[in-house]
Design a protein around this motif. Sequence first.
Motif, PDB file in Angstrom:
ATOM      1  N   ARG A 239       0.817  -1.201   0.000  1.00 31.77           N
ATOM      2  CA  ARG A 239       0.000   0.000   0.000  1.00 31.77           C
ATOM      3  C   ARG A 239       0.858   1.262   0.000  1.00 31.77           C
ATOM      4  O   ARG A 239       0.448   2.301  -0.524  1.00 31.77           O
ATOM      5  CB  ARG A 239      -0.938   0.019   1.203  1.00 31.77           C
ATOM      6  N   ALA A 240       2.075   1.179   0.568  1.00 28.12           N
ATOM      7  CA  ALA A 240       2.973   2.337   0.547  1.00 28.12           C
ATOM      8  C   ALA A 240       3.383   2.691  -0.878  1.00 28.12           C
ATOM      9  O   ALA A 240       3.713   3.852  -1.161  1.00 28.12           O
ATOM     10  CB  ALA A 240       4.211   2.047   1.392  1.00 28.12           C
ATOM     11  N   GLU A 241       3.367   1.714  -1.786  1.00 32.00           N
ATOM     12  CA  GLU A 241       3.685   1.976  -3.189  1.00 32.00           C
ATOM     13  C   GLU A 241       2.498   2.562  -3.942  1.00 32.00           C
ATOM     14  O   GLU A 241       2.670   3.091  -5.042  1.00 32.00           O
ATOM     15  CB  GLU A 241       4.114   0.678  -3.882  1.00 32.00           C
ATOM     16  N   HIS A 242       1.310   2.471  -3.371  1.00 29.47           N
ATOM     17  CA  HIS A 242       0.099   2.924  -4.052  1.00 29.47           C
ATOM     18  C   HIS A 242      -0.031   4.442  -3.898  1.00 29.47           C
ATOM     19  O   HIS A 242      -0.168   4.949  -2.781  1.00 29.47           O
ATOM     20  CB  HIS A 242      -1.124   2.233  -3.457  1.00 29.47           C
ATOM     21  N   PRO A 243       0.023   5.212  -4.990  1.00 30.20           N
ATOM     22  CA  PRO A 243      -0.067   6.674  -4.878  1.00 30.20           C
ATOM     23  C   PRO A 243      -1.345   7.110  -4.170  1.00 30.20           C
ATOM     24  O   PRO A 243      -2.431   6.649  -4.484  1.00 30.20           O
ATOM     25  CB  PRO A 243      -0.064   7.127  -6.343  1.00 30.20           C
ATOM     26  N   GLY A 244      -1.179   8.001  -3.200  1.00 30.40           N
ATOM     27  CA  GLY A 244      -2.319   8.525  -2.470  1.00 30.40           C
ATOM     28  C   GLY A 244      -2.716   7.731  -1.246  1.00 30.40           C
ATOM     29  O   GLY A 244      -3.520   8.203  -0.439  1.00 30.40           O
ATOM     30  N   SER A 245      -2.163   6.535  -1.068  1.00 31.07           N
ATOM     31  CA  SER A 245      -2.501   5.731   0.106  1.00 31.07           C
ATOM     32  C   SER A 245      -1.796   6.287   1.338  1.00 31.07           C
ATOM     33  O   SER A 245      -0.657   6.755   1.265  1.00 31.07           O
ATOM     34  CB  SER A 245      -2.096   4.265  -0.107  1.00 31.07           C
ATOM     35  N   SER A 246      -2.473   6.212   2.477  1.00 28.99           N
ATOM     36  CA  SER A 246      -1.892   6.683   3.743  1.00 28.99           C
ATOM     37  C   SER A 246      -1.786   5.578   4.781  1.00 28.99           C
ATOM     38  O   SER A 246      -1.550   5.856   5.955  1.00 28.99           O
ATOM     39  CB  SER A 246      -2.742   7.839   4.310  1.00 28.99           C
ATOM     40  N   LEU A 247      -1.972   4.320   4.382  1.00 30.33           N
ATOM     41  CA  LEU A 247      -1.884   3.236   5.352  1.00 30.33           C
ATOM     42  C   LEU A 247      -0.472   3.092   5.909  1.00 30.33           C
ATOM     43  O   LEU A 247      -0.297   2.655   7.042  1.00 30.33           O
ATOM     44  CB  LEU A 247      -2.331   1.918   4.711  1.00 30.33           C
ATOM     45  N   MET A 248       0.522   3.450   5.111  1.00 32.09           N
ATOM     46  CA  MET A 248       1.900   3.435   5.585  1.00 32.09           C
ATOM     47  C   MET A 248       2.614   4.642   4.997  1.00 32.09           C
ATOM     48  O   MET A 248       2.649   4.825   3.776  1.00 32.09           O
ATOM     49  CB  MET A 248       2.622   2.141   5.190  1.00 32.09           C
TER      50      MET A 248
END
Length: 486
Positions: free
Chosen positions: A157-166
């Motif tokens: 999820r850290a690689e997913h643009p816009g995600s804030s989970l990590m």
Amino acid sequence: MSSLTALARALAVRAQAAQPITTVRHVHVSDRPLVLIPLALAGEANAPLAAMVGSTVDEPRLLLVPQPRNRDQRFQFAAELGRVIVSYVDGFARHQEDVRGRRRFAEAPQLLVPNPGGVDFVRLFGRSTRLRRTYGEHAVKPVVPLLGRWLTFFAERAEHPGSSLMLAMTSALSQHWATGQSAMEDANLAALLAWFGEDPFEGALAAEDPEIWPPAGPATDPTFDSATLMPAIERYAKTDADSSARKMALERLSVALRSQLEPTWQLMWRGVAQLRSLQPGATVVERWAEDRDAFTNHVEYLGSAGSLPQARRDSAVAAARRLNRLERAQALFDAQRALDDPLVMAEFRLTGEAFAGEVVAAEPNRLDASGPRRKLRPHVTVRTADPLRLGIGTDVQCPSRRSQTGRIVAIDGPDVVLELTGGMGRALTPAPGSVPEVGEHVTYGTVSTSFQPGGNFPPVEDTPWTHGGPPPPPEPTEEDAVEAWS
């Protein structure tokens, strides 16, 4: 580096303070994030040395590996870390809400690490633990592979643009503020946060002293390694037969590692407070909702019968689909940031993809009678001083009227004539405020959050021979858990 960021860096030097490059916050900051500061042993691939973890500033928990090369101690550390992280994650898998006909958790966990190196550590440590066996030779505790699956989820999820989970703290801060130092120096959390203090030059200079501000990990300071860490580890290793001496050696090692982690722990919470000082952008709520969807889906998958851990490597089709998702997510994130934030939109104005100006003429009640039925198609004329590289027929969108589309129908010097559609109601008279009025300052650009269809990829069983052909069905083996650093 963009032109505006370069300008902001110059202004930061002159003002001796970090300069905002956004007007709002583009990441979600949880009310109860879990801060994780990992340390790894130098010279060993992904050998955990210690970690400080906790969800409140006053209650950090120190976990350490007295002998990082000892396999049993490394997986004992993994079990302890797993109990902390899994317990934290489980705390969010309780309360649900109804959304679009399905159930979703009302909140989601958030993992904060100091820098991108911390993200890499999480990714590699998750990879080295999620495939471990809980039975047979070299069995580990059940929480270890579960920890690995969660760490892998957070890293992906850290690689997913816009995600804030990590989030990596240095990256999150640099996304919102510019300092008067290089991007490489911004990777030092202490040096970066010094620009939010009274004397950034002295603070940044102090950040270069590892005795004042130790590295934020996962790498440690070489001087600390040779002068303090290695003697402490060797002292512990020589106390096998003496429990009292071993306890004392463990305490000394703990004090040494705590001295390296506690300064960064305080910096992390300063960073959290700094991010919270900005109001969130309008679309942050949407992206956090997507994160909660992803969290809910992963919890459901883990609870399903026969669920397998994430594969060591993606197949050709899975990798192509993932890359396509990330590219579309990046385009959407860039558009959302620009529509939320005038400073981000200014970058598009510099490149000619957007323009701003004053409405000098408006025909709000204009009707188009060229078709079988009349349609409301107002015209507005915007006078702009921005460099315009958009041609007639280009569709543009206004951040303050996102449900409305404007089409450029004429360009006369600095004046741009737009024909508006949508967002004005269903009648032939526009709703109040739906059409820009004369004297109003507006911004229009090609930036759009409209849906982008995914790519067309073959089924997995039809993978071309050029990409390895159809992969065999996944059947976990003992070799799956073997890594170069195992």
